[in-house]
Design a protein around this motif. Structure first.
Motif, mmCIF file in Angstrom:
data_model
loop_
_atom_site.group_PDB
_atom_site.id
_atom_site.type_symbol
_atom_site.label_atom_id
_atom_site.label_comp_id
_atom_site.label_asym_id
_atom_site.label_seq_id
_atom_site.Cartn_x
_atom_site.Cartn_y
_atom_site.Cartn_z
ATOM 1 N N SER A 122 43.363 -31.294 -25.372
ATOM 2 C CA SER A 122 42.100 -31.181 -24.633
ATOM 3 C C SER A 122 42.025 -29.823 -23.949
ATOM 4 C CB SER A 122 41.964 -32.309 -23.599
ATOM 5 O OG SER A 122 43.053 -32.321 -22.703
ATOM 6 N N ILE A 123 40.806 -29.380 -23.713
ATOM 7 C CA ILE A 123 40.580 -28.168 -22.919
ATOM 8 C C ILE A 123 39.253 -28.379 -22.187
ATOM 9 C CG2 ILE A 123 39.715 -26.897 -24.966
ATOM 10 C CD1 ILE A 123 40.862 -24.310 -23.503
ATOM 11 N N THR A 124 39.340 -28.522 -20.857
ATOM 12 C CA THR A 124 38.135 -28.863 -20.094
ATOM 13 C C THR A 124 37.777 -27.702 -19.164
ATOM 14 O OG1 THR A 124 39.398 -30.026 -18.365
ATOM 15 C CG2 THR A 124 38.655 -31.335 -20.219
ATOM 16 N N TYR A 125 36.580 -27.186 -19.362
ATOM 17 C CA TYR A 125 36.055 -26.040 -18.594
ATOM 18 C C TYR A 125 37.022 -24.853 -18.676
ATOM 19 C CZ TYR A 125 33.503 -30.100 -17.416
ATOM 20 O OH TYR A 125 32.804 -31.273 -17.557
ATOM 21 N N GLY A 126 37.685 -24.753 -19.828
ATOM 22 C CA GLY A 126 38.686 -23.710 -20.026
ATOM 23 C C GLY A 126 38.335 -22.762 -21.154
ATOM 24 N N ILE A 127 37.747 -23.250 -22.233
ATOM 25 C CA ILE A 127 37.558 -22.420 -23.432
ATOM 26 C C ILE A 127 36.655 -21.206 -23.141
ATOM 27 C CG2 ILE A 127 35.616 -23.803 -24.385
ATOM 28 C CD1 ILE A 127 38.433 -22.366 -26.549
ATOM 29 N N ARG A 128 35.741 -21.354 -22.184
ATOM 30 C CA ARG A 128 34.852 -20.256 -21.768
ATOM 31 C C ARG A 128 35.638 -19.066 -21.213
ATOM 32 N NH1 ARG A 128 33.094 -20.852 -16.917
ATOM 33 N NH2 ARG A 128 33.665 -23.041 -17.105
ATOM 34 N N ASN A 129 36.834 -19.355 -20.702
ATOM 35 C CA ASN A 129 37.644 -18.297 -20.074
ATOM 36 C C ASN A 129 38.617 -17.633 -21.044
ATOM 37 O OD1 ASN A 129 36.822 -18.895 -17.220
ATOM 38 N ND2 ASN A 129 37.622 -20.876 -17.839
ATOM 39 N N VAL A 130 38.677 -18.152 -22.263
ATOM 40 C CA VAL A 130 39.638 -17.632 -23.238
ATOM 41 C C VAL A 130 38.981 -16.497 -24.012
ATOM 42 C CG1 VAL A 130 41.072 -18.207 -25.233
ATOM 43 C CG2 VAL A 130 40.703 -19.922 -23.439
ATOM 44 N N VAL A 131 39.478 -15.296 -23.823
ATOM 45 C CA VAL A 131 38.868 -14.132 -24.469
ATOM 46 C C VAL A 131 39.100 -14.200 -25.990
ATOM 47 C CG1 VAL A 131 38.876 -11.610 -24.584
ATOM 48 C CG2 VAL A 131 39.076 -12.757 -22.357
ATOM 49 N N GLU A 132 40.325 -14.529 -26.392
ATOM 50 C CA GLU A 132 40.616 -14.631 -27.834
ATOM 51 C C GLU A 132 40.376 -16.075 -28.299
ATOM 52 O OE1 GLU A 132 44.344 -12.494 -29.016
ATOM 53 O OE2 GLU A 132 44.288 -11.904 -26.924
ATOM 54 N N ARG A 133 39.104 -16.442 -28.332
ATOM 55 C CA ARG A 133 38.751 -17.850 -28.558
ATOM 56 C C ARG A 133 39.084 -18.330 -29.976
ATOM 57 N NH1 ARG A 133 33.773 -17.429 -27.077
ATOM 58 N NH2 ARG A 133 33.018 -17.084 -29.179
ATOM 59 N N LYS A 134 38.819 -17.489 -30.955
ATOM 60 C CA LYS A 134 39.062 -17.885 -32.352
ATOM 61 C C LYS A 134 40.560 -18.202 -32.550
ATOM 62 C CE LYS A 134 38.839 -17.544 -37.039
ATOM 63 N NZ LYS A 134 40.178 -18.026 -37.332
ATOM 64 N N GLU A 135 41.415 -17.329 -31.971
ATOM 65 C CA GLU A 135 42.866 -17.533 -32.076
ATOM 66 C C GLU A 135 43.265 -18.837 -31.381
ATOM 67 O OE1 GLU A 135 41.346 -14.775 -31.329
ATOM 68 O OE2 GLU A 135 42.100 -13.233 -32.681
ATOM 69 N N ALA A 136 42.610 -19.134 -30.259
ATOM 70 C CA ALA A 136 42.933 -20.357 -29.514
ATOM 71 C C ALA A 136 42.557 -21.596 -30.337
ATOM 72 C CB ALA A 136 42.198 -20.370 -28.175
ATOM 73 N N ILE A 137 41.389 -21.566 -30.962
ATOM 74 C CA ILE A 137 40.969 -22.741 -31.758
ATOM 75 C C ILE A 137 41.930 -22.934 -32.943
ATOM 76 C CG2 ILE A 137 39.087 -23.781 -33.105
ATOM 77 C CD1 ILE A 137 37.099 -22.266 -31.278
ATOM 78 N N ASP A 138 42.400 -21.823 -33.526
ATOM 79 C CA ASP A 138 43.428 -21.907 -34.582
ATOM 80 C C ASP A 138 44.687 -22.590 -34.048
ATOM 81 O OD1 ASP A 138 42.057 -20.678 -36.653
ATOM 82 O OD2 ASP A 138 42.784 -18.670 -36.170
ATOM 83 N N GLU A 139 45.066 -22.221 -32.825
ATOM 84 C CA GLU A 139 46.263 -22.806 -32.216
ATOM 85 C C GLU A 139 46.089 -24.317 -31.970
ATOM 86 O OE1 GLU A 139 48.864 -21.148 -32.791
ATOM 87 O OE2 GLU A 139 49.635 -20.874 -30.757
ATOM 88 N N PHE A 140 44.890 -24.725 -31.531
ATOM 89 C CA PHE A 140 44.650 -26.162 -31.302
ATOM 90 C C PHE A 140 44.849 -26.919 -32.623
ATOM 91 C CE2 PHE A 140 41.183 -24.798 -28.014
ATOM 92 C CZ PHE A 140 42.164 -24.337 -27.172
ATOM 93 N N TYR A 141 44.323 -26.316 -33.693
ATOM 94 C CA TYR A 141 44.422 -26.950 -35.015
ATOM 95 C C TYR A 141 45.897 -27.049 -35.438
ATOM 96 C CZ TYR A 141 42.758 -28.283 -39.630
ATOM 97 O OH TYR A 141 42.496 -28.983 -40.776
ATOM 98 N N ARG A 142 46.621 -25.967 -35.220
ATOM 99 C CA ARG A 142 48.032 -25.920 -35.639
ATOM 100 C C ARG A 142 48.871 -26.971 -34.921
ATOM 101 N NH1 ARG A 142 52.611 -23.997 -33.660
ATOM 102 N NH2 ARG A 142 51.674 -22.972 -31.854
#
Ligand SMILES: C[S@@+](CC[C@H](N)C(=O)[O-])C[C@H]1O[C@@H](n2cnc3c(N)ncnc32)[C@H](O)[C@@H]1O
Length: 236
Positions: A122-142
Motif C-alpha cells: 500500500s501507499i497512502t498519500y505518498g505516491i504524489r511525493n515520489v519523484v521517480e514514480r515510474k521506478e516506484a511502480i515497477d518496484e511495487f510490481y516486483r
C-alpha cells in the motif's frame, strides 16, 4: 538540495504534529477512507493467510495500524507488517505508536526487499511525493507475489467543474495552509500540499501508469466529492 531530498526533509520537520494536523484537516474522514481501502483489498485478495503487508511511504504508521485492525476483525492472519519511508523523523513517530511492526528507511523507487515478498503493498498519500514514480511502480510490481494487491490512496488532480470543486479548491489553497501552518509551525509544508496535487496526475492518468507496468485495475473509488481516490490493482 534536490527536490526529493527537500520533500523528505519537510516531512522530517512536521513529523511530530503530522497526525494531529491530518485529523483536523481531513475532519477525521481519512480514517473512513483508510478502513474502506483495507476492507476492499482483503475482499479482493480473498485469502485468510497472509505472509506480508508492506506499506510504502508509511509515515507515522497509521495505515499499518488499519491493516492490522481490519485483518483482526476479519479473522485474517498476517505474519509480518513492514513500513518503509525515507523520513527518519516520520518513522520515529511510527515506531513509538506501533513498536511491533518492522521498519525500513528507504525510498519507494529502490525498495530493499526481495521480489515476490508481499501479498499487499500500500501507499497512502505518498505516491504524489515520489519523484521517480515510474521506478516506484515497477518496484511495487516486483515485490508483490503473483495475484498480490496494490492499494493506493491519493489526492489526484481535479478538473474544476462545479461549485463544490471550487469550494474544495478554496479550502485546500486558503484554509488548509493556514490551519496546517498553525498546528505544525511550518506553513510551507501545507502550501506544498495543494501545489503538489495540482502538479500530480488525474485519476485516469494514474490508472494508465499502473496498467503500463502490468497491473490490472480491480477497483477505483472517489471519496468525499473526489478529494481522495482509492485505487486497487492486481499483479496477475
Ligand atoms: C503525506 S505523508 C503520508 C504518510 C502516510 N502514508 C499516511 O497515509 O499518513 C507522505 C510520506 O511520503 C514519504 N516520502 C516522500 N518521498 C518518498 C519516496 N520517494 N519514497 C517513499 N516515501 C516517500 C514522506 O517521508 C512521508 O512520510
Amino acid at each position: 538540495m534536490d527536490k526529493q531530498k527537500k520533500i523528505v526533509s519537510m516531512f522530517d520537520d512536521i513529523a511530530k504534529s503530522y497526525d494531529i494536523a491530518n485529523r483536523i484537516l481531513s475532519f477525521g474522514s481519512d480514517i473512513v477512507w483508510r478502513k474502506r481501502a483495507c476492507e476492499r483489498a482483503f475482499e479482493i485478495y480473498n485469502n485468510d493467510s497472509i505472509e506480508r503487508i508492506v506499506d510504502v511511504a508509511c509515515g507515522t504508521g497509521d495505515m499499518l495500524g488499519f491493516w492490522e485492525q481490519t485483518a483482526r476483525k476479519k479473522g485474517i492472519g498476517v505474519d509480518d507488517f513492514v513500513g518503509v519511508d525515507p523520513s527518519e523523523g516520520m518513522l520515529e513517530v511510527a515506531k513509538e505508536k506501533f513498536p511491533h511492526f518492522s521498519y525500513v528507511v528507504a525510498f519507494a523507487q529502490d525498495l530493499p526487499l526481495p521480489s515476490e515478498a508481499a501479498e499487499f503493498v500500500s501507499i497512502t498519500y505518498g505516491i504524489r511525493n515520489v519523484v521517480e514514480r515510474k521506478e516506484a511502480i515497477d518496484e511495487f510490481y516486483r515485490i508483490l507475489k503473483p495475484g498480490g494487491v496494490l492499494v493506493i490512496l491519493e489526492f489526484t488532480k481535479r478538473r474544476k467543474q462545479n461549485l463544490m470543486d471550487n469550494i474544495v479548491e478554496f479550502y485546500m489553497k486558503n484554509i488548509l495552509p493556514r490551519v496546517g501552518g498553525m498546528v505544525s509551525g511550518n506553513k510551507d509544508a501545507y502550501e506544498y500540499l495543494p501545489n503538489s496535487i495540482d502538479s500530480f496526475l488525474t485519476t485516469e492518468q494514474l490508472i494508465e501508469e499502473l496498467e503500463a507496468v502490468g497491473f490490472t485495475m480491480e477497483y477505483v473509488k472517489a471519496f468525499s466529492f473526489g478529494i481522495s481516490t482509492l485505487f486497487i490493482a492486481k499483479k496477475v
